[in-house]
Design an enzyme around this catalytic site. Structure first.
Site, PDB file in Angstrom:
ATOM      1  N   LYS A  35       6.627  13.106  -6.532  1.00  0.00           N
ATOM      2  CA  LYS A  35       7.451  11.945  -6.178  1.00  0.00           C
ATOM      3  C   LYS A  35       6.641  10.665  -6.355  1.00  0.00           C
ATOM      4  CE  LYS A  35       6.193  12.767  -1.340  1.00  0.00           C
ATOM      5  NZ  LYS A  35       6.643  13.376  -0.085  1.00  0.00           N
ATOM      6  N   ARG A 129      12.941  14.037  11.165  1.00  0.00           N
ATOM      7  CA  ARG A 129      13.176  13.092  10.088  1.00  0.00           C
ATOM      8  C   ARG A 129      14.370  13.627   9.304  1.00  0.00           C
ATOM      9  NH1 ARG A 129       8.279  11.969   5.954  1.00  0.00           N
ATOM     10  NH2 ARG A 129       9.064  13.974   5.232  1.00  0.00           N
ATOM     11  N   TYR A 254     -10.765 -17.115   0.693  1.00  0.00           N
ATOM     12  CA  TYR A 254      -9.821 -17.752   1.605  1.00  0.00           C
ATOM     13  C   TYR A 254     -10.300 -17.671   3.051  1.00  0.00           C
ATOM     14  CZ  TYR A 254      -6.436 -18.176  -2.151  1.00  0.00           C
ATOM     15  OH  TYR A 254      -5.809 -18.504  -3.309  1.00  0.00           O
ATOM     16  N   MET A 302      -5.110 -12.369  -4.170  1.00  0.00           N
ATOM     17  CA  MET A 302      -4.049 -11.722  -4.931  1.00  0.00           C
ATOM     18  C   MET A 302      -4.595 -11.036  -6.186  1.00  0.00           C
ATOM     19  SD  MET A 302      -0.593 -13.351  -6.580  1.00  0.00           S
ATOM     20  CE  MET A 302       0.279 -13.724  -5.078  1.00  0.00           C
TER      21      MET A 302
END
Ligand code: PLP
Length: 358
Positions: A35, A129, A254, A302
């Site tokens: 998957k 689930r 940052y 990023m």
């Protein structure tokens, strides 16, 4: 020259990990779980490397069709099953097996009785689930048989905590619940994910459903992939695209999260959270530069991250970086970032090219 980040997928590692899985579960058939684009490794190339698997399991219908159209003949199991009556015709056309996990799916199958499919009837044994409540199980089976919807039936469940040595009681309880619900029925059984393949041989039954171990990450919290003889199938690599010299007191990136307490040389690697590297990886998360282990500094951006080159004099512009894979387990990086290897592998961004390594 394109941006230097790339994920190398090693088909030999996938094949090796499948063989290791067989050693752990020699009597079971293996349903290779592919998957999420084979946990980020690329669907068809991974399936090709895993072609000795007895079946494949995933939950994206388009991917299942692509697999069939590429010529794979094994059973292909849709782990969430179908979502509408209309889809059933597609399941039949492509010979797809389906999980049945709630009573509405039983009703849809019964309403469309002309379809005869291989069914994996999923019982909720405690994960809460997906899965039929144990008390709905025998009436569902009865209905499916009465309406002639099933070619083969397999009974399945899924463990919530097979990875954690301290939660053995949870597996024992689920196993007990499963046995009680299915007692007296003579169908094939499927219970084990990777962790149970390794830790609970008594759950192997007819079909095991390994995912993460095929990709060479560890499914259990107390053993590394290396200790389990699994090989990483994905190596995320990039290069140093800039070098900076910091003075004492200079900070990096940052918000200046990292401050140099001495003069130091740092490298900027072309890899950031838009590539799928976890933004929450803190200073000291390991990384390889020139195959030597060093650490991330400051906040992940990023498109870039900063690394400590203090101890790596050989490092220069274009020196190779390994974010995870060969020589640095994805599990270790994940642990630093407060997540699991699964998430890092699946989250690899589409903008990162995947290439087969030799
Ligand atoms: C994803 C999944 C698996 C594989 O789990 P791993 O922990 O990756 O081995 C097995 N069974 C089901 C139902 C799944 O959804």
């Amino acid at each position: 020259m394109p941006r230097p980040i790339q994920a190398f997928i090693d088909p030999a590692a996938l094949t090796h990990n499948l063989a290791i899985t067989r050693q752990y579960a020699p009597k079971a058939r293996i349903m290779a779980v592919i998957k999420a684009d084979a946990y980020g490794h690329g669907l068809l190339q991974s399936a090709q490397a895993l072609k000795e698997a007895d079946g494949f399991a995933l939950l994206e219908l388009n991917a299942a069709i692509a697999l069939r159209e590429a010529g794979f003949q094994q059973p292909i199991l849709l782990l969430e099953g179908f979502f509408s009556i209309q889809e059933l015709a597609v399941f039949e056309q492509y010979r797809l097996s389906t999980v049945i996990h709630h009573i509405e799916q039983v009703a849809m199958l019964s309403a469309a009785k002309r379809h005869r499919l291989d069914l994996f009837l999923k019982i909720n044994t405690g994960m809460n689930r997906l899965g039929l409540p144990p008390e709905q199980f025998s009436s569902s089976i009865k209905m499916l048989i009465e309406y002639g919807c099933a070619r083969h039936i397999t009974l399945m469940t899924h463990f919530a905590s097979a990875d954690d040595p301290e939660q053995e009681h949870s597996v024992v309880n689920q196993l007990h619940c499963f046995k009680a619900a299915t007692e007296g029925y003579r169908y094939m059984l499927s219970l084990a994910n990777s962790a149970a393949v390794i830790r609970y041989p008594e759950t192997h039954a007819d079909w095991v459903r390994p995912g993460i171990m095929l990709y060479g990450a560890s499914p259990v919290s107390d053993k590394t992939a290396g200790e389990l003889n699994l090989k990483p199938a994905m190596t995320l690599s990039s290069r140093i695209i800039a070098i900076q010299q910091l003075k004492t007191g200079d900070s990096v990136g940052y918000h200046g999260l990292f401050k140099a307490d001495k003069p130091m040389r740092i490298g900027i690697v072309a890899c950031g959270y838009a590539d799928g590297y976890p933004r929450h990886a803190p200073t000291n998360t390991p990384i390889l530069i020139n195959n030597q282990r060093t650490r991330i500094l400051g906040r992940i951006s990023m498109d870039m991250l900063a690394v400590d080159l203090t101890s790596i004099d050989s490092a220069q512009l274009n020196s190779p970086a390994i974010l995870w894979g060969k020589g640095l387990s994805v599990d270790e990086v994940a642990q630093h970032a407060g997540t699991v290897g699964y998430e890092l592998l699946c989250a690899l961004a589409p903008r990162v090219g995947r290439r087969l390594s030799q």
